[in-house]
Write a protein that holds these residues in place. Structure first.
Motif, PDB file in Angstrom:
ATOM      1  N   UNK A  44      11.804  13.496  95.865  1.00 53.83           N
ATOM      2  CA  UNK A  44      11.485  14.535  94.890  1.00 53.83           C
ATOM      3  C   UNK A  44      10.072  14.392  94.349  1.00 53.83           C
ATOM      4  N   UNK A  45       9.792  13.268  93.683  1.00 60.67           N
ATOM      5  CA  UNK A  45       8.479  13.091  93.062  1.00 60.67           C
ATOM      6  C   UNK A  45       7.413  12.772  94.106  1.00 60.67           C
ATOM      7  N   UNK A  46       7.739  11.893  95.040  1.00 60.57           N
ATOM      8  CA  UNK A  46       6.769  11.542  96.074  1.00 60.57           C
ATOM      9  C   UNK A  46       6.248  12.754  96.839  1.00 60.57           C
ATOM     10  N   UNK A  47       7.127  13.601  97.390  1.00 62.60           N
ATOM     11  CA  UNK A  47       6.648  14.786  98.099  1.00 62.60           C
ATOM     12  C   UNK A  47       5.850  15.744  97.220  1.00 62.60           C
ATOM     13  N   UNK A  48       6.220  15.860  95.941  1.00 61.85           N
ATOM     14  CA  UNK A  48       5.483  16.753  95.050  1.00 61.85           C
ATOM     15  C   UNK A  48       4.036  16.307  94.878  1.00 61.85           C
ATOM     16  N   UNK A  49       3.811  15.003  94.899  1.00 61.17           N
ATOM     17  CA  UNK A  49       2.473  14.457  94.670  1.00 61.17           C
ATOM     18  C   UNK A  49       1.784  14.012  95.949  1.00 61.17           C
ATOM     19  N   UNK A 108       3.543  12.113  84.653  1.00 58.78           N
ATOM     20  CA  UNK A 108       2.694  12.435  85.790  1.00 58.78           C
ATOM     21  C   UNK A 108       2.166  13.861  85.753  1.00 58.78           C
ATOM     22  N   UNK A 109       2.728  14.715  84.912  1.00 54.08           N
ATOM     23  CA  UNK A 109       2.235  16.074  84.783  1.00 54.08           C
ATOM     24  C   UNK A 109       3.098  17.091  85.506  1.00 54.08           C
ATOM     25  N   UNK A 110       2.814  18.354  85.270  1.00 55.02           N
ATOM     26  CA  UNK A 110       3.637  19.439  85.816  1.00 55.02           C
ATOM     27  C   UNK A 110       3.663  19.437  87.337  1.00 55.02           C
ATOM     28  N   UNK A 111       2.603  18.908  87.985  1.00 59.67           N
ATOM     29  CA  UNK A 111       2.568  18.888  89.449  1.00 59.67           C
ATOM     30  C   UNK A 111       3.736  18.082  90.016  1.00 59.67           C
ATOM     31  N   UNK A 112       4.221  17.101  89.261  1.00 56.38           N
ATOM     32  CA  UNK A 112       5.324  16.275  89.739  1.00 56.38           C
ATOM     33  C   UNK A 112       6.640  17.044  89.788  1.00 56.38           C
ATOM     34  N   UNK A 113       6.666  18.267  89.261  1.00 57.33           N
ATOM     35  CA  UNK A 113       7.878  19.082  89.255  1.00 57.33           C
ATOM     36  C   UNK A 113       7.881  20.124  90.369  1.00 57.33           C
ATOM     37  N   UNK A 114       6.852  20.135  91.182  1.00 58.27           N
ATOM     38  CA  UNK A 114       6.815  21.071  92.301  1.00 58.27           C
ATOM     39  C   UNK A 114       7.523  20.469  93.512  1.00 58.27           C
ATOM     40  N   UNK A 115       7.756  21.292  94.508  1.00 49.24           N
ATOM     41  CA  UNK A 115       8.444  20.807  95.704  1.00 49.24           C
ATOM     42  C   UNK A 115       7.473  20.386  96.799  1.00 49.24           C
ATOM     43  N   UNK A 116       6.190  20.666  96.617  1.00 55.39           N
ATOM     44  CA  UNK A 116       5.172  20.276  97.592  1.00 55.39           C
ATOM     45  C   UNK A 116       3.851  20.127  96.857  1.00 55.39           C
ATOM     46  N   UNK A 507       5.949  21.649  78.324  1.00 54.16           N
ATOM     47  CA  UNK A 507       7.189  21.712  79.103  1.00 54.16           C
ATOM     48  C   UNK A 507       7.328  23.046  79.834  1.00 54.16           C
ATOM     49  N   UNK A 508       6.781  24.109  79.268  1.00 57.25           N
ATOM     50  CA  UNK A 508       6.807  25.395  79.979  1.00 57.25           C
ATOM     51  C   UNK A 508       6.119  25.270  81.339  1.00 57.25           C
ATOM     52  N   UNK A 509       5.067  24.474  81.413  1.00 60.99           N
ATOM     53  CA  UNK A 509       4.398  24.281  82.699  1.00 60.99           C
ATOM     54  C   UNK A 509       5.323  23.582  83.693  1.00 60.99           C
ATOM     55  N   UNK A 510       6.133  22.663  83.200  1.00 57.78           N
ATOM     56  CA  UNK A 510       7.112  22.006  84.076  1.00 57.78           C
ATOM     57  C   UNK A 510       8.166  23.004  84.549  1.00 57.78           C
ATOM     58  N   UNK A 512       7.784  26.209  84.807  1.00 55.77           N
ATOM     59  CA  UNK A 512       7.119  27.089  85.771  1.00 55.77           C
ATOM     60  C   UNK A 512       7.097  26.442  87.157  1.00 55.77           C
ATOM     61  N   UNK A 513       6.755  25.162  87.204  1.00 61.56           N
ATOM     62  CA  UNK A 513       6.690  24.463  88.489  1.00 61.56           C
ATOM     63  C   UNK A 513       8.060  24.395  89.153  1.00 61.56           C
ATOM     64  N   UNK A 514       9.113  24.326  88.339  1.00 58.53           N
ATOM     65  CA  UNK A 514      10.480  24.289  88.862  1.00 58.53           C
ATOM     66  C   UNK A 514      11.018  25.666  89.206  1.00 58.53           C
ATOM     67  N   UNK A 515      10.267  26.726  88.874  1.00 54.58           N
ATOM     68  CA  UNK A 515      10.713  28.082  89.184  1.00 54.58           C
ATOM     69  C   UNK A 515      11.789  28.604  88.261  1.00 54.58           C
ATOM     70  N   UNK A 516      11.814  28.127  87.019  1.00 54.37           N
ATOM     71  CA  UNK A 516      12.828  28.565  86.054  1.00 54.37           C
ATOM     72  C   UNK A 516      12.370  29.868  85.412  1.00 54.37           C
ATOM     73  N   UNK A 517      13.245  30.864  85.411  1.00 53.36           N
ATOM     74  CA  UNK A 517      12.909  32.195  84.887  1.00 53.36           C
ATOM     75  C   UNK A 517      13.273  32.276  83.407  1.00 53.36           C
TER      76      UNK A 517
END
Length: 545
Positions: A44-49, A108-116, A507-510, A512-517
């Motif tokens: 999860x975290x490794x691939x995001x970063x 680690x920041x909002x980037x750590x919540x992305x999938x890539x 947290x809104x940035x996190x 957003x990175x997770x795709x929460x509407x």
């Protein structure tokens, strides 16, 4: 540090500053018992970063280390970021280490919540984590979300996504509401019609009491037993317990539609009943017969094979007893058992399954109506009709999960504005949820020990798809998570909501990175609006609804 949610118990940052760098050379050491967190970090975290996090030794200078520490409480953790020794996640159990990893992800920041990965780090080559020590532990052992998939079915991949969202907020119980009048969502092999018939309705209603919002497309679906095994395993890897709910004796029309003999056939033509298409309290209730008991024992036998949870939820709420009053069979049962009336008949029904589950090493939990007519000693209560049921249960020595509708029913509207999606119930704002207190002041210290924890409930009558669920749940679930976790929150009136809102900006940035509407602080986006449908407040609600 200041943007962490839930707020940790203690953060100690050295005066000299400093940081630890995570980059392609960083290794991951996982002591025995921490494998689930290691797997999660790598997948999860490794691939995001863009970090491989290759296996390493405990003494590697660039190591990220996962360690168990039996001096800590089971879910407690200590996260140490040291410029010389690297980063260490130390937990009282595998769960504690996992919650430490959730905190590291936020650092680690909002980037750590992305999938890539979308970049190569803060300066093109890695990610810096400021030196600090964070010590933390949860206030409650039960920090839950109940999701109703009976009113509107949620496909398996969306359920798995919600488990990830729970984990990101350190919530550890997923209460899975699998059956209701409007749908039966779990495969029971010995009773195939439960899903063949009971999982589908010919059309679906959108909204609460706005009767003109019908969707003529058939609605339904169910989870196979292999789906359930996958969901339970996915949750376990995130240290989340899945508590299944099979609703009895009310909220059972989908089951009766599939097997009419389950209903009160001497009062109602149950063979003509279909899966219920609308919302509200349904009059149809299971018949209090031996055949019905044997049927549901068969259901629970298959359920126990799928769910290792100690608790099994049996519903027990909103069970109108008019049919029992009219039924000669039900009245004969009352006389045979020497009961005082229909309330005690429901108590007999619930006690039967309390005994049945106890004999198999499980515990029964139900909505607070199961207190009516007397409750078996080992049963626990989900207090939803305000605090009263939970108070009564705790004073009587029963364990309680506090989930009062006036505070933590996330299907209730977040704002009274005309642009909100089709609403239901009370207005309960983000601040209302943040000031929710799970332990009533009426309880003594001894009685308060019976409060296992708290959960937010998500009933999906007005939520026809994942986007609507996201909108209703977030960001209020973020506030709820802090209430359920943080040991440092003061009394409700003294809580720093402005400070929470400030942290929520990051947290809104996190999210957003997770795709929460989620619902924005300024209100619904144009695509989230449904103007002109005002709904109707629930009876007895205060004037702000």
């Amino acid at each position: 540090m200041t943007d962490l949610i839930p707020a940790p118990a203690a953060v100690d940052a050295p005066r000299g500053g400093g940081a630890v760098r995570l980059d392609a050379e960083t290794t991951l050491y996982a002591a025995p018992g921490t494998e689930t967190t290691a797997n999660w970090l790598r997948t999860t975290v490794g691939p995001a970063l863009g970090l491989p996090l290759a296996p390493g030794g405990a003494d590697d200078g660039s190591a990220l280390r996962l360690v168990l520490d039996d001096t800590l409480a089971a879910e407690a953790y200590r996260l140490s970021v040291d410029g010389t020794r690297g980063i260490e996640l130390r937990g009282g159990s595998g769960a504690g280490v996992f919650w430490a990893a959730q905190t590291l992800r936020q650092l680690l920041g909002a980037e750590a919540f992305r999938s890539a990965p979308v970049g190569h780090g803060e300066d093109g080559g890695g990610w810096n984590v400021p030196a600090q020590v964070i010590e933390d532990a949860p206030r409650f052992g039960w920090r839950g979300l109940m999701l109703d998939v009976a009113r509107h079915f949620m496909p398996k991949h969306d359920v798995l996504r919600y488990l990830d969202l729970l984990a990101a907020h350190k919530l550890n119980v997923f209460h899975f509401h699998l059956t209701d009048d409007q749908g039966w969502r779990i495969e029971i092999k010995r009773y195939p019609r439960l899903t063949e018939v009971g999982s589908w309705r010919p059309r679906s209603k959108w909204g609460h009491r706005a009767s003109d919002l019908w969707n003529e497309t058939p609605h339904g679906g169910h989870y196979t037993q292999d789906d359930i095994r996958e969901i339970v395993a996915y949750a376990a890897a995130r240290h989340i317990t899945v508590v299944p709910e099979i609703d009895i004796p009310g909220h059972s029309q989908a089951a009766i539609a599939a097997y009419p003999e389950l209903g009160n056939t001497d009062v109602v033509d149950t063979a003509s009943l279909g899966v219920w298409e609308t919302w509200g309290v349904n009059p149809n209730i299971l018949a209090p017969t031996e055949n019905v008991l044997r049927f549901y024992e068969g259901v629970f036998e298959e359920l126990l094979d799928l769910f290792p949870s100690r608790f099994v939820h049996i519903g027990g709420d909103e069970a109108p007893k008019d049919q029992w009053k009219e039924s000669a069979t039900a009245q004969a049962r009352i006389a045979e058992l020497g009961l005082s009336g229909e309330d005690e008949l429901q108590s007999w029904f619930i006690r039967h399954f309390d005994t049945w589950l106890t004999e198999r090493g499980r515990r029964l939990i139900g909505w607070d109506e199961i207190l009516e007519g007397g409750l078996a000693p080992g049963a626990a209560v989900s207090s939803w009709r305000g605090y009263a049921g939970g108070i009564a249960a705790a004073k009587a020595g029963h364990d309680v999960v506090m989930c009062p509708e006036q505070q933590v029913y996330l299907d209730h509207r977040q704002h009274g504005g005309p642009d909100e999606p089709v609403p239901i119930g009370y207005v309960r704002t983000l601040e209302d949820v943040y000031r929710f207190e799970p332990v009533p002041p009426e309880l003594t210290e001894e009685e308060a020990r019976h409060v296992l924890g708290t959960q937010a409930n998500v009933w999906t009558e007005v939520m026809e798809n994942r986007s609507r669920v996201d909108y209703q749940v977030f960001p209020r679930l973020v506030a709820f998570a802090e209430v359920a976790w943080s040991t440092t929150l003061p009394a409700p009136a003294e809580r720093d909501f402005a400070g929470f809102e400030s942290r929520l900006g990051a947290h809104f940035q996190r999210l957003d990175a997770l795709g929460v509407d989620y619902r924005r602080p300024t209100g619904p986006l144009p695509r989230q609006q449904r103007p002109g449908v005002l709904g109707r407040p629930i009876e007895g609600a205060p004037p702000n609804v």
